[in-house]
Motif scaffolding. Structure first.
Motif, PDB file in Angstrom:
ATOM      1  N   TRP A   1       0.821  -1.222   0.000  1.00 45.12           N
ATOM      2  CA  TRP A   1       0.000   0.000   0.000  1.00 45.12           C
ATOM      3  C   TRP A   1       0.851   1.267   0.000  1.00 45.12           C
ATOM      4  CZ3 TRP A   1       0.397   3.447   4.068  1.00 45.12           C
ATOM      5  CH2 TRP A   1       0.994   2.980   5.249  1.00 45.12           C
TER       6      TRP A   1
ATOM      7  N   PHE B   1     -16.029   1.204   3.235  1.00 44.11           N
ATOM      8  CA  PHE B   1     -16.085  -0.147   3.786  1.00 44.11           C
ATOM      9  C   PHE B   1     -16.607  -1.204   2.829  1.00 44.11           C
ATOM     10  CE2 PHE B   1     -16.088   2.302   7.789  1.00 44.11           C
ATOM     11  CZ  PHE B   1     -15.077   1.629   8.468  1.00 44.11           C
TER      12      PHE B   1
ATOM     13  N   PRO C   1     -13.592  -3.664   2.149  1.00 42.34           N
ATOM     14  CA  PRO C   1     -13.341  -4.489   3.337  1.00 42.34           C
ATOM     15  C   PRO C   1     -14.484  -5.450   3.656  1.00 42.34           C
ATOM     16  CG  PRO C   1     -12.662  -2.230   3.754  1.00 42.34           C
ATOM     17  CD  PRO C   1     -13.367  -2.232   2.431  1.00 42.34           C
TER      18      PRO C   1
ATOM     19  N   ILE D   1     -14.068  -8.396   1.464  1.00 41.48           N
ATOM     20  CA  ILE D   1     -12.904  -9.166   1.884  1.00 41.48           C
ATOM     21  C   ILE D   1     -13.212  -9.961   3.153  1.00 41.48           C
ATOM     22  CG2 ILE D   1     -10.541  -8.991   2.769  1.00 41.48           C
ATOM     23  CD1 ILE D   1     -10.231  -6.503   0.929  1.00 41.48           C
ATOM     24  N   ARG D   2     -13.791  -9.293   4.146  1.00 41.48           N
ATOM     25  CA  ARG D   2     -14.021  -9.937   5.447  1.00 41.48           C
ATOM     26  C   ARG D   2     -15.211 -10.901   5.414  1.00 41.48           C
ATOM     27  NH1 ARG D   2     -14.067  -5.351  10.015  1.00 41.48           N
ATOM     28  NH2 ARG D   2     -15.204  -7.067  11.029  1.00 41.48           N
TER      29      ARG D   2
ATOM     30  N   ALA E   1      -7.821  -8.394  -1.943  1.00 37.51           N
ATOM     31  CA  ALA E   1      -7.876  -6.957  -2.202  1.00 37.51           C
ATOM     32  C   ALA E   1      -8.035  -6.678  -3.696  1.00 37.51           C
ATOM     33  CB  ALA E   1      -6.616  -6.273  -1.661  1.00 37.51           C
TER      34      ALA E   1
ATOM     35  N   SER F   1     -19.042  -2.056  14.109  1.00 38.03           N
ATOM     36  CA  SER F   1     -18.382  -3.277  13.666  1.00 38.03           C
ATOM     37  C   SER F   1     -17.481  -3.837  14.756  1.00 38.03           C
ATOM     38  CB  SER F   1     -17.582  -3.003  12.397  1.00 38.03           C
ATOM     39  OG  SER F   1     -16.869  -4.148  11.990  1.00 38.03           O
TER      40      SER F   1
ATOM     41  N   LEU G   1     -19.369  -6.244  10.366  1.00 35.73           N
ATOM     42  CA  LEU G   1     -19.199  -5.091   9.483  1.00 35.73           C
ATOM     43  C   LEU G   1     -20.481  -4.825   8.707  1.00 35.73           C
ATOM     44  CD1 LEU G   1     -17.455  -2.866   8.381  1.00 35.73           C
ATOM     45  CD2 LEU G   1     -16.416  -4.482   6.774  1.00 35.73           C
TER      46      LEU G   1
END
Length: 326
Positions: free
Chosen positions: A76, A147, A150, A153-154, A160, A282, A294
């Motif tokens: 990143w 969000f 994410p 992803i979660r 990513a 979250s 989330l």
């Protein structure tokens, strides 16, 4: 500031660079709208604002897709430094290519003090409801964009790169469609003379609230993305309608001030508090071992979307009454 974010060694420094990015961006849209207002007639201004606003979905699309891929491959930090360097190149091109700003004929309205102009605009019921709608849309849009990746992803196991591409590509394409379609549609409504210049985006926000709620609890990732599409469209679709309606209420010579107030509404409280509220919910859900914590936090997005749609409907009614009186 974007590039400096890649060099940050602590959370505070990273947060400071993000504040710097926002500070640097803040004056661009009102200034751009002022130039558009000087060059484009009101009945064609919606499309002009839509074309100008294409930078948002295009930039978001490239940022999500390329940012996710670069984050996975080189990290990143390198991604942020590269984005900052690219921004510097674009700034130099714009400085050379854009040329001088068109002159503005001096008017009494443009010479009014800041607070007097602000209070005059906010005292108009139509503009006040539009301002409230802008605040609510900020509470919806900021957490959604912060969000969504994410969440994929979660909750659904995306990488990513996959999340950036799966979310960024449709968001960019629908953003292009939304800004252009919204601009053309707004111009058509203005030419019709009905004065109801905010109905379609208000209805779309309410529809998006329903589909986004379903998307947060969909069993598979592709279905979540499909149900997120109306929200992706609604945020872009609102841009030419919201700014165009604000310009109509404000009148000639106050367009930049009107855009500034709408941006303050959408960009101050929502982006500052919306993601924070989602993060707190979250984290609390995770601490209580709740599944999809989330997703629970992101329920603030459809709630804010409904409130925004209702406020914009009120603004639509009040602005129509105001324009009929003129």
């Amino acid at each position: 500031m974007t590039a400096l974010g890649g060099l940050a060694a602590s959370f505070l420094v990273l947060a400071f660079t993000r504040f710097g990015v926002a500070f640097g961006e803040a004056g661009a849209i009102p200034a751009g709208h002022a130039i558009i207002a000087r060059k484009i007639r009101p009945e064609r201004r919606g499309l002009a604002i839509g074309l100008f606003a294409l930078g948002i979905p295009l930039g978001t699309m490239v940022g999500f897709a390329a940012g996710g891929a670069l984050s996975d491959t080189v990290g990143w930090r390198t991604a942020l430094v590269g984005a900052g360097a690219l921004g510097g190149v674009i700034a130099l091109i714009a400085f050379v290519a854009v040329g001088p700003t068109p002159p503005l004929q001096r008017m009494a309205a443009s010479a009014e003090p800041f607070m007097r102009t602000s209070m005059r605009l906010l005292s108009a019921p139509g503009f006040r409801w539009l301002f409230i709608g802008a605040i609510a849309s900020g509470f919806a849009a900021a957490p959604f964009y912060a969000f969504a990746a994410p969440f994929l992803i979660r909750t659904h196991g995306f990488t990513a790169s996959e999340a950036g591409l799966a979310f960024g590509l449709p968001q960019g394409l629908l953003g292009i469609v939304g800004t252009l379609l919204g601009g053309r549609w707004f111009d058509r409504v203005v030419r019709s003379g009905t004065g109801r210049v905010l109905g379609p985006p208000a209805i779309l926000f309410i529809i998006a609230a329903v589909t986004t709620t379903a998307g947060l609890f969909a069993p598979v990732g592709w279905l979540s993305i499909l149900l997120f599409l109306p929200s992706m469209l609604s945020f872009a679709f609102l841009l030419p309608w919201g700014f165009g309606a604000a310009h109509l209420v404000a009148g000639q010579g106050r367009e930049a001030m009107a855009s500034s107030l709408v941006l303050i509404g959408s960009g101050l409280l929502g982006p500052a508090l919306g993601p924070l509220i989602v993060g707190l919910i979250s984290d609390a859900g995770s601490a209580a071992h709740m599944p999809n914590s989330l997703g629970l936090g992101l329920l603030t997005v459809p709630v804010a979307s409904i409130l925004s749609g209702l406020a914009i409907l009120m603004a639509n009614h009040r602005i129509a009454a105001l324009l009929r009186q003129r």
